[in-house]
Design an enzyme around this catalytic site. Structure first.
Site, PDB file in Angstrom:
ATOM      1  N   HIS A 144      -5.174   5.507  -2.061  1.00 63.57           N
ATOM      2  CA  HIS A 144      -3.714   5.551  -2.225  1.00 63.57           C
ATOM      3  C   HIS A 144      -3.181   6.991  -2.239  1.00 63.57           C
ATOM      4  O   HIS A 144      -1.962   7.192  -2.154  1.00 63.57           O
ATOM      5  CB  HIS A 144      -3.290   4.870  -3.530  1.00 63.57           C
ATOM      6  CG  HIS A 144      -3.545   3.392  -3.561  1.00 63.57           C
ATOM      7  ND1 HIS A 144      -3.078   2.539  -2.591  1.00 63.57           N
ATOM      8  CD2 HIS A 144      -4.231   2.617  -4.445  1.00 63.57           C
ATOM      9  CE1 HIS A 144      -3.463   1.294  -2.876  1.00 63.57           C
ATOM     10  NE2 HIS A 144      -4.167   1.315  -4.002  1.00 63.57           N
ATOM     11  N   ASP A 181     -10.188  -2.987   0.639  1.00 61.79           N
ATOM     12  CA  ASP A 181      -9.603  -3.077  -0.711  1.00 61.79           C
ATOM     13  C   ASP A 181      -8.401  -4.025  -0.634  1.00 61.79           C
ATOM     14  O   ASP A 181      -7.705  -4.077   0.382  1.00 61.79           O
ATOM     15  CB  ASP A 181      -9.147  -1.686  -1.157  1.00 61.79           C
ATOM     16  CG  ASP A 181      -8.681  -1.651  -2.609  1.00 61.79           C
ATOM     17  OD1 ASP A 181      -9.452  -1.167  -3.457  1.00 61.79           O
ATOM     18  OD2 ASP A 181      -7.541  -2.088  -2.876  1.00 61.79           O
ATOM     19  N   HIS A 183      -5.614  -3.864  -1.874  1.00 60.87           N
ATOM     20  CA  HIS A 183      -4.326  -3.164  -1.784  1.00 60.87           C
ATOM     21  C   HIS A 183      -4.267  -2.338  -0.500  1.00 60.87           C
ATOM     22  O   HIS A 183      -5.304  -1.927   0.022  1.00 60.87           O
ATOM     23  CB  HIS A 183      -4.142  -2.276  -3.022  1.00 60.87           C
ATOM     24  CG  HIS A 183      -4.286  -3.033  -4.306  1.00 60.87           C
ATOM     25  ND1 HIS A 183      -5.395  -2.926  -5.119  1.00 60.87           N
ATOM     26  CD2 HIS A 183      -3.475  -3.952  -4.878  1.00 60.87           C
ATOM     27  CE1 HIS A 183      -5.255  -3.744  -6.167  1.00 60.87           C
ATOM     28  NE2 HIS A 183      -4.103  -4.384  -6.031  1.00 60.87           N
ATOM     29  N   ASP A 269     -11.619  -5.576  -5.046  1.00 64.41           N
ATOM     30  CA  ASP A 269     -10.620  -6.239  -5.879  1.00 64.41           C
ATOM     31  C   ASP A 269      -9.946  -7.424  -5.189  1.00 64.41           C
ATOM     32  O   ASP A 269      -8.976  -7.976  -5.720  1.00 64.41           O
ATOM     33  CB  ASP A 269      -9.578  -5.237  -6.389  1.00 64.41           C
ATOM     34  CG  ASP A 269      -9.163  -4.224  -5.348  1.00 64.41           C
ATOM     35  OD1 ASP A 269      -9.526  -4.391  -4.174  1.00 64.41           O
ATOM     36  OD2 ASP A 269      -8.466  -3.247  -5.707  1.00 64.41           O
TER      37      ASP A 269
HETATM   38 ZN   LIG Z   1      -7.236  -1.897  -4.839  1.00 62.38          ZN
END
Ligand SMILES: [Zn+2]
Length: 376
Positions: A144, A181, A183, A269
């Site tokens: 991120h 991931d 996200h 995740d």
């Molecule tokens: Zn994540």
């Protein structure tokens, strides 16, 4: 040749403090001090399972991390951002990387440099043929983090730093980043958004984190147009949907791009028991996705694949997902069988999942085909 493995006790000492999940404790706002969701537990237990399962002794070669140099960080990050992390890390109670949810503990500046530098060392070991491929159990995570800001628990973008090192120092011209991931890999995408030499592909839960990030329409800019691919999967997508996305989007994009190196932002995740998202993967899904990526690396770039740990917070299930990933990277299978698989109902590819994947698959045609890998 063995699979390279980067780990270090200091990764577990990155102190994210007493937030309640993601919210900094604030007793008079009703937020009781607890533990930040991005704490060491899932990753420490992953390391312990890698050790006790026997795969470490049987099939892994430990690659020691070292702190990334300033030059290595500056290929990706602004000097202001690097300095800011340094300053936050000097505070007695720690600080924040930029968004208010990404704690920087005392000393975390050097630990984050150790994570980025560890991935640089692993990519180097793979490029030099010391190890076949590799997995880095890094903390703090990186995907991120943008050039000038940390966010989403990420301080420095480990994968981006490693990609630039591969290009500038190791002569690996075309780098593909596959991010599974749950996200969106927004930081990595932003860093390479105008650069056709780095293909970013992100499979993630639609509009989960960051908000309004990772839509199908985000497809690269300028010279990089076509070289950012997003597959925003609906919440509830499980094993069948993720593998369909791998086969219909990720593998065709890799084949068309023909990278010299595949980097994997390996977040765990999207697992069925995760608190930070709503996908339904099992350890076997990670096993299958990894097997497909290893085969792609063998087909396209002499097996050069380097995986970096990103998210994954469930302390009792993430280790089993990590072990499946490492088993497939190394080809060594242990006696450990996922005991939780039995409580996850079988799932099927649903029409609304298929529709998103088919739309993303049409983006693959925007990549200019490369004839073959350019580096032996
Ligand atoms: Zn994540």
């Amino acid at each position: 040749m063995p699979t390279g493995y980067v780990h270090h006790p200091l990764f577990f000492w990155h102190d994210t403090g007493t937030s309640a999940g993601v919210m900094p404790a604030d007793p008079f706002a009703g937020i009781q001090p607890y533990v930040h969701v991005e704490n060491a537990d899932a990753k420490r237990r992953s390391h312990e399972l890698i050790q006790t399962s026997g795969v470490l002794a049987a099939a892994l070669k430990v690659v020691d991390p070292r702190e990334a140099t300033m030059d290595e960080l500056l290929r990706v990050h602004t000097s202001d951002h690097i300095q800011s992390i340094n300053e936050q890390s000097e505070l007695r109670g720690g600080g924040d990387a930029g968004d208010g949810f990404s704690p920087v503990g005392r000393g975390s500046y050097r630990i984050a440099r150790l994570a980025a530098g560890g991935l640089v060392e692993l990519v180097t070991a793979v490029a030099e043929g010391v190890v076949t491929n590799g997995y880095a159990l890094l903390r703090p995570p990186g995907h991120h983090a943008t050039a000038d800001q940390g966010m989403g628990f990420c301080l420095f973008n480990n994968v981006a730093v490693a990609a630039r090192h591969a290009q500038k120092v190791l002569g690996l011209g075309r780098v593909a980043v596959v991010d599974f991931d749950v996200h969106h890999g927004n930081g990595t995408q932003a860093i390479f958004y105008g650069d056709p030499s780095v293909l970013t592909i992100s499979l993630h839960q639609d509009n989960c984190f960051p908000p309004a990030s990772g839509a199908l329409a985000e497809n690269g800019l300028g010279d990089g147009a076509g070289y950012a691919i997003n597959c925003p999967l609906p919440a509830g997508t499980g094993h069948a949907g993720y593998l369909h996305a791998m086969r219909e989007v990720v593998l065709p994009a890799l084949d068309r791009f023909a990278p010299d190196l595949i980097l994997v932002s390996a977040g765990f995740d999207a697992n069925n028991f995760e608190q930070m998202a709503r996908q339904m993967l099992t350890a076997d899904t990670y096993r299958e996705m990894t097997r497909l990526l290893v085969e792609a690396a063998e087909r396209l770039c002499h097996g050069r694949l380097v995986s970096a740990h990103e998210g994954g917070y469930n302390p009792w299930y993430v280790p089993l997902c990590v072990l499946a990933h490492v088993e497939e990277l190394s080809g060594h299978h242990t006696h450990v069988v996922d005991p939780y698989a039995a409580v996850v109902a079988p799932d099927h590819l649903l029409p609304h999942q298929r529709e998103v994947i088919e739309t993303a698959a049409r983006l693959v045609a925007r990549i200019t085909p490369a004839p073959t890998s350019s580096v032996a």
